[in-house]
Motif scaffolding. Structure first.
Motif, short mmCIF file in Angstrom:
data_model
loop_
_atom_site.label_atom_id
_atom_site.label_comp_id
_atom_site.label_asym_id
_atom_site.label_seq_id
_atom_site.Cartn_x
_atom_site.Cartn_y
_atom_site.Cartn_z
N LEU A 21 -5.60 4.44 10.67
CA LEU A 21 -4.33 4.18 9.98
C LEU A 21 -3.17 3.80 10.97
CD1 LEU A 21 -3.54 5.13 7.30
CD2 LEU A 21 -2.49 7.35 8.47
N TRP A 276 8.68 12.05 -5.91
CA TRP A 276 8.13 11.08 -5.57
C TRP A 276 6.94 10.20 -6.20
CZ3 TRP A 276 7.93 6.69 -2.82
CH2 TRP A 276 7.01 5.97 -2.51
N GLY B 89 -6.27 1.01 6.18
CA GLY B 89 -5.45 2.13 5.81
C GLY B 89 -6.13 2.77 4.64
N ALA B 100 -0.91 13.24 6.53
CA ALA B 100 0.03 12.62 6.33
C ALA B 100 0.02 11.22 6.05
CB ALA B 100 1.10 12.59 7.73
N ALA B 101 -1.28 10.93 5.60
CA ALA B 101 -1.71 9.09 5.25
C ALA B 101 -0.82 8.92 4.27
CB ALA B 101 -3.06 9.14 5.06
N VAL B 104 2.70 7.42 5.05
CA VAL B 104 2.68 6.51 5.64
C VAL B 104 2.30 5.31 4.42
CG1 VAL B 104 1.43 4.60 7.18
CG2 VAL B 104 1.47 7.10 7.66
N TYR B 105 1.53 5.60 3.51
CA TYR B 105 1.14 4.67 2.50
C TYR B 105 2.51 4.55 1.71
CZ TYR B 105 -0.82 3.23 -1.93
OH TYR B 105 -0.93 2.54 -3.27
N GLY B 106 3.27 5.49 1.41
CA GLY B 106 4.52 5.50 0.67
C GLY B 106 5.47 4.62 1.44
N ALA B 107 5.62 5.02 2.65
CA ALA B 107 6.51 3.89 3.65
C ALA B 107 6.43 2.56 3.59
CB ALA B 107 6.67 4.63 4.94
N ALA B 108 4.83 2.52 3.47
CA ALA B 108 4.66 0.70 3.43
C ALA B 108 5.14 0.21 2.17
CB ALA B 108 3.03 0.74 3.42
N LEU B 109 4.78 1.00 0.98
CA LEU B 109 5.32 0.54 -0.37
C LEU B 109 6.81 0.52 -0.47
CD1 LEU B 109 3.24 2.34 -3.27
CD2 LEU B 109 2.85 0.17 -1.99
N LEU B 110 7.30 1.22 0.32
CA LEU B 110 8.82 1.05 -0.03
C LEU B 110 9.38 -0.16 0.54
CD1 LEU B 110 10.22 4.65 1.00
CD2 LEU B 110 10.16 3.22 -1.18
N ALA B 111 8.57 -1.01 1.43
CA ALA B 111 8.94 -2.25 1.89
C ALA B 111 9.20 -3.26 0.68
CB ALA B 111 7.84 -2.90 2.90
N ILE B 112 8.48 -3.23 -0.30
CA ILE B 112 8.62 -4.14 -1.52
C ILE B 112 10.14 -3.78 -2.14
CG2 ILE B 112 8.07 -4.51 -3.80
CD1 ILE B 112 5.29 -3.87 -3.51
N VAL B 113 10.45 -2.43 -1.83
CA VAL B 113 11.92 -2.20 -2.61
C VAL B 113 13.02 -2.37 -1.85
CG1 VAL B 113 12.94 -0.20 -4.01
CG2 VAL B 113 10.48 -0.50 -3.57
N PRO B 149 1.84 -4.20 1.25
CA PRO B 149 1.93 -3.37 0.13
C PRO B 149 1.14 -3.92 -1.12
CG PRO B 149 4.08 -3.79 1.04
CD PRO B 149 3.20 -4.72 1.72
N LEU B 152 -2.69 -3.35 -0.45
CA LEU B 152 -2.76 -1.72 -0.38
C LEU B 152 -2.79 -1.36 -1.73
CD1 LEU B 152 -0.10 -0.19 1.81
CD2 LEU B 152 -2.52 0.10 2.15
#
Lengths: 284, 263
Positions: A21, A276, B89, B100-101, B104-113, B149, B152
Motif C-alpha cells: 500500500l 461515504w 494498492g 485502513a486500506a 487510503v483508497y478513498g483519499a486517492a479517489l478524492l483526487a478526481i474530485v 484513481p 484503481l
C-alpha cells in the motif's frame, strides 16, 4: 502452537499489505495532501488577514467568486435533472437501438477530451457557425453566443453529463421495478408513482451526484477560458492570470484555498448526510 | 389518481427534453467532422467547398507532430506508473490484512474530485521546489494524480471478479503467495489491465489543465497546443486534428470498455 482466531489466514499479512500500500499512500500524501496543505500555507503566509482582504477588495475577484459558485450550482442542478431523465430512459428502454444512441451521446463527450469538446462548442456557437446559420432561416440576425455566461454553463453541462448519468443509471438499475408496477396497477399515475416510489429510493444517489458535479465544476478552467473568455472570469481563470501574468503566487494561493476549503466543506457535509459509501458511488 | 394530465405532460416533456439533449450532445461532433473537410481557410458554416486541405496542412506541420509525440510519451508513462501503483494498492486492499486500506483508497479517489485549478497551483509549487516544473517527468507525476484513481477503479472492479479460491488452490499445490498472485491473479486480470492502461492513457492524452499550468516553456502536449491555438483565434486546421483525435480516442475508449467487460 495456537492459531490466532481473529486472523483470516487466507489473506497475506498486514505487514506485506502495508508495504504494497506504501506507493499508493506515498502518492496520496506526497502528491495530494502535502501540496494542498502547502497552498493553504502560502495563502496564510505573512499576514493572512491582509491576503484575504486583498482578495475580497477587488470587485473583479468578488465577481469571479460569485460567478464560479453560482454557475457550478446551476450546472449541477441542470446536469443532474437532465442526467436523471436520460438515465431513467436508459434504464427502462427495451429497444437496443435507442439505448445505443443514448449511450453514445452520453459517453462521446466523455471520451472526446476536454479541449476538443470545448472546441466543438466554440465552433457551434461561433458567429458564422451552425446555430446562427439555422437561426438565419427564420430571419434572425447572427449574433455571437460565445463569451457569455450561458455558453460557459452549456459547456460545463456538456462536460459533466457522464458524471450525472452514470451513477444515476446504476442507481435506477438497483431499483425493484415491480414496486413501480404495483403502484401504477393500484391507480397511481406515472408521475405520482415516480415521485412516491422511485424518488425516495434514489434520493441519496441524486444528492451524491449533485455534490460531485458541483465540486468538480468549481475547478473548471478550460471551459470558462474558451467559451467565456475574459468577459466571464472564473476562479480558475484568475488563478492562471495570477500565476502567469501577475506572478502573484500569494493571490493564486488564496483563490485556490477558497476552492479547496469549499470543496472539503461540501464533501464533508455530503458524507455526514448520505455517508461515504453512497458518495463514493457517485464518483463514476 | 387525479392530475392525470400532469403526469401525461411530464412524461412527454421528459421525452422531448432527452431527445433534444441527445441531439445537442451529438451535434458538435458531427459539425466538427463536417467542417474538417472544408477547403476554406476561414471557419464558416456551412463550408463553401470540400477537400482535404485541413488534413494536409495538419500533417505537414512539424509542430503538431512534436506535440503528438510528447502527448504519447507522457500518456504511456502515466499509464504504466498509475497501473503499477494501483495494482499493488488494490491487491493490498483485497488480499491482505492491512488496516485502513480503504481510507487510503478513498483519499486517492478524492483526487478526481479536488478542484483541478487548485491542485495545479499546489503542484506548481511542489514541482518548482524540486526542479521538475516544465519537464516531462513533472507532467507525468501530475497526470498520475488523475491516472491512479482511474486505474484503481478499473482494477478493483476487475479483481472483485476473480475468486480468491484460485489463489488458495495454487498455494495448496505449493505455490508461494507471490507466485499465486503473479501466475494466477494478475494473469487473469490481463483484460482489466488493458482497460486500465487504455483509460489512464486517454485521461493523460486528453488532459490540458495540468499541461498548461505545469508544462513550462518546453513541454507542449497536443491538448495544450490546441488550447493555445483556439485562444488566439479559430484556425480551421484544428477541425482536422480534432476529428482525427475524436476517432482515435473513440476507438481506444470503446476497446478499453470492451476489455473491461472481459471478453
Amino acid at each position: 502452537m495456537r492459531i490466532p482466531r481473529s486472523k483470516d489466514l487466507s489473506l497475506a499479512s498486514g505487514k506485506s499489505g502495508f508495504l504494497m500500500l506504501l506507493p499508493l499512500l506515498g502518492f496520496v500524501v506526497v502528491l495530494v495532501i502535502i501540496p494542498l496543505i502547502n497552498v493553504i500555507n502560502t495563502a496564510l503566509a505573512g499576514s493572512p488577514a491582509t491576503n484575504f482582504a486583498k482578495f475580497f477588495e477587488s470587485p473583479a475577484q468578488r465577481k469571479a467568486l460569485l460567478l464560479t459558485f453560482s454557475a457550478s450550482f446551476g450546472v449541477s442542478i441542470v446536469a443532474v435533472s437532465l442526467g436523471a431523465m436520460i438515465a431513467w430512459w436508459l434504464a427502462t428502454s427495451r429497444r437496443p437501438f435507442v439505448r445505443a444512441i443514448i449511450w453514445a451521446s452520453v459517453l462521446a463527450p466523455f471520451w472526446m477530451g476536454v479541449v476538443i469538446k470545448n472546441y466543438a462548442l466554440v465552433v457551434v456557437f461561433a458567429k458564422n457557425g451552425p446555430i446562427n446559420y439555422v437561426l438565419g432561416w427564420f430571419g434572425i440576425p447572427p449574433s455571437s453566443m460565445l463569451y457569455t455566461i450561458g455558453a460557459v454553463v452549456v459547456g460545463m453541462i456538456y462536460s459533466m453529463m457522464p458524471y450525472a448519468v452514470l451513477p444515476l443509471y446504476a442507481g435506477f438499475r438497483r431499483l425493484n421495478f415491480n414496486q413501480l408496477r404495483a403502484a401504477e396497477s393500484l391507480g397511481a399515475t406515472r408521475l405520482y408513482a415516480w415521485v412516491t416510489v422511485v424518488l425516495p429510493a434514489v434520493a441519496a444517489t441524486l444528492f451524491g451526484s449533485l455534490v460531485i458535479v458541483f465540486v468538480i465544476s468549481l475547478g473548471f478552467y478550460i471551459t470558462p477560458v474558451l467559451l467565456g473568455g475574459l468577459q466571464v472570469p472564473f476562479m480558475a481563470t484568475l488563478i492562471s492570470q495570477d500565476l502567469f501574468q501577475y506572478y502573484n503566487l500569494t493571490n493564486a494561493a488564496v483563490s485556490s484555498t477558497i476552492l479547496i476549503v469549499s470543496t472539503v466543506f461540501v464533501l464533508f457535509g455530503a458524507i455526514l448526510i448520505i455517508g461515504w459509501k453512497r458518495l463514493e458511488r457517485a464518483i463514476l | 389518481m387525479k392530475h392525470a394530465w400532469l403526469s401525461f405532460v411530464s412524461v412527454w416533456l421528459t421525452r422531448v427534453l432527452v431527445v433534444l439533449a441527445i441531439a445537442f450532445f451529438l451535434v458538435p461532433i458531427v459539425i466538427v467532422g463536417v467542417m474538417s473537410f472544408s477547403s476554406s481557410d476561414v471557419m464558416m458554416f456551412p463550408p463553401k467547398s470540400f477537400g482535404f486541405r485541413q488534413y494536409s496542412s495538419a500533417f505537414s506541420s512539424g509542430d503538431w507532430w512534436l506535440a503528438a509525440r510528447t502527448s504519447l510519451v507522457v500518456g504511456a508513462a502515466t499509464a504504466v506508473v498509475s497501473c503499477v501503483i494501483a495494482i499493488l494498492g488494490v491487491l493490498a486492499i483485497a488480499r491482505t490484512r492491512v488496516k485502513a486500506a480503504n481510507l487510503v483508497y478513498g483519499a486517492a479517489l478524492l483526487a478526481i474530485v479536488a478542484p483541478v485549478a487548485a491542485v495545479a497551483v499546489a503542484l506548481y509549487q511542489v514541482l518548482a521546489k524540486v526542479g521538475l516544473l516544465g519537464s516531462v517527468p513533472g507532467l507525468v507525476i501530475a497526470h498520475c494524480i488523475l491516472g491512479v484513481p482511474v486505474s484503481l477503479l478499473v482494477l478493483r472492479v476487475g479483481l472483485s471478479g476473480i475468486p480468491q479460491t484460485l489463489e488458495l488452490a495454487a498455494m495448496s499445490l505449493g505455490a508461494s503467495r507471490v507466485q499465486a498472485w503473479i501466475h494466477i491473479t494478475i494473469r487473469l486480470l490481463t483484460s482489466s489491465f488493458g482497460a486500465a492502461f487504455i483509460l489512464t492513457f486517454l485521461m493523460s492524452f486528453d488532459e490540458a489543465v495540468f499541461a498548461t499550468f505545469l508544462g513550462g516553456a518546453h513541454v507542449n502536449t497536443l491538448p495544450r497546443a490546441i488550447f493555445n491555438s483556439i485562444r488566439f483565434g479559430l484556425d480551421p486546421v484544428i477541425t482536422a486534428i480534432a476529428t482525427i483525435l475524436m476517432v482515435a480516442t473513440g476507438v481506444l475508449a470503446v476497446g478499453g470498455s470492451l476489455l473491461r467487460r472481459g471478453r
